[in-house]
Design an enzyme around this catalytic site. Structure first.
Site, PDB file in Angstrom:
ATOM      1  N   CYS A  49      -4.309   6.936  -0.171  1.00  0.00           N
ATOM      2  CA  CYS A  49      -4.238   7.242  -1.437  1.00  0.00           C
ATOM      3  C   CYS A  49      -5.231   8.105  -1.974  1.00  0.00           C
ATOM      4  O   CYS A  49      -5.074   9.069  -2.749  1.00  0.00           O
ATOM      5  CB  CYS A  49      -4.360   6.149  -2.333  1.00  0.00           C
ATOM      6  SG  CYS A  49      -5.284   4.952  -1.709  1.00  0.00           S
TER       7      CYS A  49
ATOM      8  N   GLY B 237       5.219  -6.701  -2.418  1.00  0.00           N
ATOM      9  CA  GLY B 237       3.869  -6.164  -2.695  1.00  0.00           C
ATOM     10  C   GLY B 237       3.692  -5.198  -3.893  1.00  0.00           C
ATOM     11  O   GLY B 237       4.756  -4.693  -4.444  1.00  0.00           O
TER      12      GLY B 237
ATOM     13  N   SER C 257       8.107 -14.879   1.241  1.00  0.00           N
ATOM     14  CA  SER C 257       9.116 -14.485   0.192  1.00  0.00           C
ATOM     15  C   SER C 257      10.435 -15.057   0.216  1.00  0.00           C
ATOM     16  O   SER C 257      11.163 -14.614  -0.642  1.00  0.00           O
ATOM     17  CB  SER C 257       8.863 -13.109   0.165  1.00  0.00           C
ATOM     18  OG  SER C 257       7.488 -12.654   0.119  1.00  0.00           O
TER      19      SER C 257
ATOM     20  N   ASN D 235      -3.026   5.537  -8.051  1.00  0.00           N
ATOM     21  CA  ASN D 235      -3.093   5.393  -6.576  1.00  0.00           C
ATOM     22  C   ASN D 235      -1.745   4.614  -5.996  1.00  0.00           C
ATOM     23  O   ASN D 235      -1.384   4.725  -4.975  1.00  0.00           O
ATOM     24  CB  ASN D 235      -4.239   4.443  -6.192  1.00  0.00           C
ATOM     25  CG  ASN D 235      -4.346   3.228  -6.860  1.00  0.00           C
ATOM     26  OD1 ASN D 235      -4.193   3.200  -8.316  1.00  0.00           O
ATOM     27  ND2 ASN D 235      -4.337   1.873  -6.300  1.00  0.00           N
TER      28      ASN D 235
ATOM     29  N   HIS E  20      -7.280   5.895  -8.934  1.00  0.00           N
ATOM     30  CA  HIS E  20      -8.377   6.255  -8.297  1.00  0.00           C
ATOM     31  C   HIS E  20      -8.962   7.400  -9.088  1.00  0.00           C
ATOM     32  O   HIS E  20      -8.397   8.345  -9.393  1.00  0.00           O
ATOM     33  CB  HIS E  20      -8.455   6.626  -7.041  1.00  0.00           C
ATOM     34  CG  HIS E  20      -7.716   5.172  -6.149  1.00  0.00           C
ATOM     35  ND1 HIS E  20      -7.922   4.161  -6.719  1.00  0.00           N
ATOM     36  CD2 HIS E  20      -7.464   5.279  -4.656  1.00  0.00           C
ATOM     37  CE1 HIS E  20      -7.445   3.175  -5.637  1.00  0.00           C
ATOM     38  NE2 HIS E  20      -7.339   3.953  -4.421  1.00  0.00           N
TER      39      HIS E  20
ATOM     40  N   GLN F  78     -12.454   3.622  -6.804  1.00  0.00           N
ATOM     41  CA  GLN F  78     -11.166   3.348  -6.312  1.00  0.00           C
ATOM     42  C   GLN F  78     -10.960   1.943  -7.115  1.00  0.00           C
ATOM     43  O   GLN F  78     -11.981   1.050  -6.950  1.00  0.00           O
ATOM     44  CB  GLN F  78     -11.153   3.181  -5.002  1.00  0.00           C
ATOM     45  CG  GLN F  78     -11.162   4.614  -4.266  1.00  0.00           C
ATOM     46  CD  GLN F  78     -11.034   4.565  -2.642  1.00  0.00           C
ATOM     47  OE1 GLN F  78     -11.638   5.082  -1.787  1.00  0.00           O
ATOM     48  NE2 GLN F  78      -9.941   3.745  -2.193  1.00  0.00           N
TER      49      GLN F  78
HETATM   50  P1  NAP Z   1       0.229  -6.270  -1.184  1.00  0.00           P
HETATM   51  O1  NAP Z   1       0.264  -6.383  -2.582  1.00  0.00           O
HETATM   52  O2  NAP Z   1      -0.747  -7.360  -0.631  1.00  0.00           O
HETATM   53  O3  NAP Z   1       1.529  -6.549  -0.455  1.00  0.00           O
HETATM   54  C1  NAP Z   1       1.769  -6.778   1.098  1.00  0.00           C
HETATM   55  C2  NAP Z   1       3.232  -6.673   1.308  1.00  0.00           C
HETATM   56  O4  NAP Z   1       3.425  -6.680   2.817  1.00  0.00           O
HETATM   57  C3  NAP Z   1       3.969  -7.904   0.715  1.00  0.00           C
HETATM   58  O5  NAP Z   1       5.353  -7.450   0.365  1.00  0.00           O
HETATM   59  C4  NAP Z   1       4.059  -8.706   2.101  1.00  0.00           C
HETATM   60  O6  NAP Z   1       4.952  -9.782   2.133  1.00  0.00           O
HETATM   61  C5  NAP Z   1       4.384  -8.033   2.975  1.00  0.00           C
HETATM   62  N1  NAP Z   1       3.764  -8.311   4.280  1.00  0.00           N
HETATM   63  C6  NAP Z   1       2.708  -8.677   4.762  1.00  0.00           C
HETATM   64  N2  NAP Z   1       2.503  -9.323   5.928  1.00  0.00           N
HETATM   65  C7  NAP Z   1       3.981  -9.201   6.410  1.00  0.00           C
HETATM   66  C8  NAP Z   1       4.411  -9.555   7.469  1.00  0.00           C
HETATM   67  N3  NAP Z   1       3.997  -9.921   8.559  1.00  0.00           N
HETATM   68  N4  NAP Z   1       5.974  -9.249   7.570  1.00  0.00           N
HETATM   69  C9  NAP Z   1       6.513  -8.930   6.556  1.00  0.00           C
HETATM   70  N5  NAP Z   1       6.031  -8.510   5.608  1.00  0.00           N
HETATM   71  C10 NAP Z   1       4.836  -8.672   5.400  1.00  0.00           C
HETATM   72  O7  NAP Z   1      -0.135  -4.837  -0.693  1.00  0.00           O
HETATM   73  P2  NAP Z   1       0.042  -3.453  -1.109  1.00  0.00           P
HETATM   74  O8  NAP Z   1      -1.092  -2.996  -1.853  1.00  0.00           O
HETATM   75  O9  NAP Z   1       1.595  -3.289  -1.555  1.00  0.00           O
HETATM   76  O10 NAP Z   1       0.213  -2.662   0.479  1.00  0.00           O
HETATM   77  C11 NAP Z   1       0.715  -2.969   1.211  1.00  0.00           C
HETATM   78  C12 NAP Z   1       0.639  -1.749   2.185  1.00  0.00           C
HETATM   79  O11 NAP Z   1       0.576  -0.373   1.846  1.00  0.00           O
HETATM   80  C13 NAP Z   1      -0.713  -1.589   3.267  1.00  0.00           C
HETATM   81  O12 NAP Z   1      -0.306  -1.489   4.567  1.00  0.00           O
HETATM   82  C14 NAP Z   1      -1.563  -0.965   2.586  1.00  0.00           C
HETATM   83  O13 NAP Z   1      -2.542  -0.269   3.662  1.00  0.00           O
HETATM   84  C15 NAP Z   1      -0.554   0.376   2.215  1.00  0.00           C
HETATM   85  N6  NAP Z   1      -1.184   1.081   1.067  1.00  0.00           N
HETATM   86  C16 NAP Z   1      -1.325   2.423   1.147  1.00  0.00           C
HETATM   87  C17 NAP Z   1      -1.667   3.112   0.361  1.00  0.00           C
HETATM   88  C18 NAP Z   1      -2.088   4.512   0.532  1.00  0.00           C
HETATM   89  O14 NAP Z   1      -3.134   4.857   0.527  1.00  0.00           O
HETATM   90  N7  NAP Z   1      -0.959   5.315   0.590  1.00  0.00           N
HETATM   91  C19 NAP Z   1      -2.101   2.524  -0.841  1.00  0.00           C
HETATM   92  C20 NAP Z   1      -1.961   0.971  -1.128  1.00  0.00           C
HETATM   93  C21 NAP Z   1      -1.452   0.442  -0.040  1.00  0.00           C
HETATM   94  P3  NAP Z   1       4.798 -11.491   1.397  1.00  0.00           P
HETATM   95  O15 NAP Z   1       4.766 -10.938  -0.157  1.00  0.00           O
HETATM   96  O16 NAP Z   1       6.075 -12.117   1.958  1.00  0.00           O
HETATM   97  O17 NAP Z   1       3.454 -11.945   1.864  1.00  0.00           O
HETATM   98  N1  12T Z   2      -8.031  -0.851   2.696  1.00  0.00           N
HETATM   99  O1  12T Z   2      -3.393   2.984   3.279  1.00  0.00           O
HETATM  100  O2  12T Z   2      -8.394  -1.295   0.066  1.00  0.00           O
HETATM  101  O3  12T Z   2      -5.164   2.950   4.719  1.00  0.00           O
HETATM  102  O4  12T Z   2      -7.805   0.305  -1.377  1.00  0.00           O
HETATM  103  C1  12T Z   2      -5.421   1.893   1.213  1.00  0.00           C
HETATM  104  C2  12T Z   2      -6.110   1.363   0.480  1.00  0.00           C
HETATM  105  C3  12T Z   2      -6.491   0.921   3.103  1.00  0.00           C
HETATM  106  C4  12T Z   2      -4.586   2.629   3.394  1.00  0.00           C
HETATM  107  C5  12T Z   2      -7.744  -0.253  -0.222  1.00  0.00           C
HETATM  108  C6  12T Z   2      -7.127   0.223   2.175  1.00  0.00           C
HETATM  109  C7  12T Z   2      -5.432   1.793   2.575  1.00  0.00           C
HETATM  110  C8  12T Z   2      -7.110   0.569   0.755  1.00  0.00           C
END
Ligand code: NAP
Ligand code: 12T
Length: 340
Positions: free
Chosen positions: A133, A15, A43, A319, A246, A160
């Site tokens: 974030c 991701g 993946s 972010n 953001h 954002q």
């Molecule tokens: P993303 O680009 O859509 O990537 C999602 C990742 O999760 C991919 O590696 C995906 O694997 C994996 N995944 C999804 N379902 C899965 C499952 N059932 N088993 C194993 N792996 C799985 O999303 P992202 O932006 O990186 O965000 C991912 C997470 O980070 C979310 O929980 C989001 O809430 C959190 N996040 C937090 C912040 C924050 O505020 N601190 C900011 C952004 C995101 P595949 O490629 O194989 O589908």
């Molecule tokens: N929905 O980590 O969509 O709680 O920008 C972070 C970012 C959830 C989270 C977004 C989201 C989170 C988003």
């Protein structure tokens, strides 16, 4: 500092956040003995680079964490809820980026510049939560203000970027911009409306009180990190057609006498913050300049003359870095240096 090296797993490695976590581990020279990259079965067959080496992506399972010391999770709330306990059971400490564990009273919610001391509570459940974030970039500049002036109330509006939602949202903004400029058909799948050339006052899901979940995260997480439930926080979170970074307009009301000039010198000394506030030369924090950096940029500092003690500021951060990966790796650094 110990010279121990650690077996590290990244769950959600394919991701946007996971990719940057791998880059942060490398950039910050985290003492990695081995790196395990985990994602969904979709993946399998992918390889990702770490320190010039190609590593196969493996499927995340309940047994992925045997012999692992630290796992950085960013694979969605449901995945964290299901798999973090298996990691913890195997003695692997989880730093989780999702919203799944943040408000669990036994799980510390940490921004190292503010409450690194809370990391010790990882011992409760083997899990440490990384805040949202938008919360992270707000609490760092609020922290020295709260210590000196005691914050009564915060009014925040966010701007954002789409990278916060993940890789599909980045592709959606990109294809909508291209579609519109080329008079072609385009679709909205990730967001309920067109995000290109638009602003959506809607991030995460709507709750019964009319606020979005993102807005309420900012309220509850801020109080938990600043360890003061008396702070009033009200938030409006808006998605804007920006790829990375953001921005936030933050109004702060304090108990004690405050001034923008004093706040400027206070924030200039705050670790993790960079003040960019020279309006005469058109200098203020910008998303496209914050992108790729780990600092939180603060500017447009002004006295709020509508209340006895108040200031306004404009706060911008990457972010995906400080809002997610950098903060998670900073937590892992404290854990590795002081506790493991
Ligand atoms: P993303 O680009 O859509 O990537 C999602 C990742 O999760 C991919 O590696 C995906 O694997 C994996 N995944 C999804 N379902 C899965 C499952 N059932 N088993 C194993 N792996 C799985 O999303 P992202 O932006 O990186 O965000 C991912 C997470 O980070 C979310 O929980 C989001 O809430 C959190 N996040 C937090 C912040 C924050 O505020 N601190 C900011 C952004 C995101 P595949 O490629 O194989 O589908
Ligand atoms: N929905 O980590 O969509 O709680 O920008 C972070 C970012 C959830 C989270 C977004 C989201 C989170 C988003």
């Amino acid at each position: 500092m110990s010279s121990r090296k650690f077996n590290v797993a990244v769950a959600g490695a394919t991701g946007v956040v996971g990719n940057q976590m791998i880059a942060c581990l490398e950039e910050r020279n985290f003492p990695v003995k081995s790196l395990k990259l985990l994602a969904s079965s979709r993946s399998l067959g992918q390889k990702l680079k770490f320190r010039g080496e190609s590593i196969d992506v493996e499927e995340l399972t309940e047994r992925s964490f045997k012999d692992m010391d630290i796992a950085l999770f960013s694979a969605g709330g449901g995945t964290s809820e299901k798999f973090a306990p298996f990691a913890a059971q195997d003695g692997c400490v989880v730093v989780d980026n999702s919203s799944a564990w943040r408000m669990d009273p036994e799980v510390p919610l940490v921004v190292p510049e503010v409450n690194a001391h809370a990391i010790e509570q990882y011992k409760n459940k083997g899990i440490i939560a990384n805040p949202n974030c938008s919360t992270i970039q707000m609490v760092v500049p609020l922290y020295p203000l709260h210590k000196k002036y005691k914050i009564k109330r915060v009014v925040v509006s966010t701007y954002q970027s789409v990278s916060g939602t993940g890789k599909e949202a980045i592709d959606e903004l990109d294809s909508q911009i291209r579609g519109i400029l080329n008079f072609k058909e385009f679709q909205s799948k990730v967001y309920p409306h067109t995000i290109a050339f638009n602003c959506l006052p809607h991030i995460d899901v709507f709750l019964d009180n009319g606020y979005t979940k993102e807005e309420m995260k900012m309220v509850y997480e801020t109080r938990k990190i600043l360890e003061d439930d008396s702070i009033g926080v009200t938030s409006t979170t808006v998605r804007v057609p920006v790829f990375y970074g953001h921005s936030e307009s933050i109004n702060v009301e304090t108990e004690k006498k405050i001034s923008a000039a004093e706040v400027k010198s206070l924030l200039e000394k705050m670790p993790g913050v960079q003040v960019v506030d020279d309006p005469k030369n058109n200098l203020y924090p910008l998303a496209i300049e914050a992108a790729g950096n780990d600092q939180i940029f603060v500017g447009r500092l002004r006295d709020d003359d509508s209340i006895p003690n108040g200031i306004n500021m404009w706060v911008v951060a990457d972010n995906i870095r400080k809002g997610a990966s950098t903060n998670a790796v900073q937590i892992a650094e404290v854990l590795a240096n002081e506790y493991l």
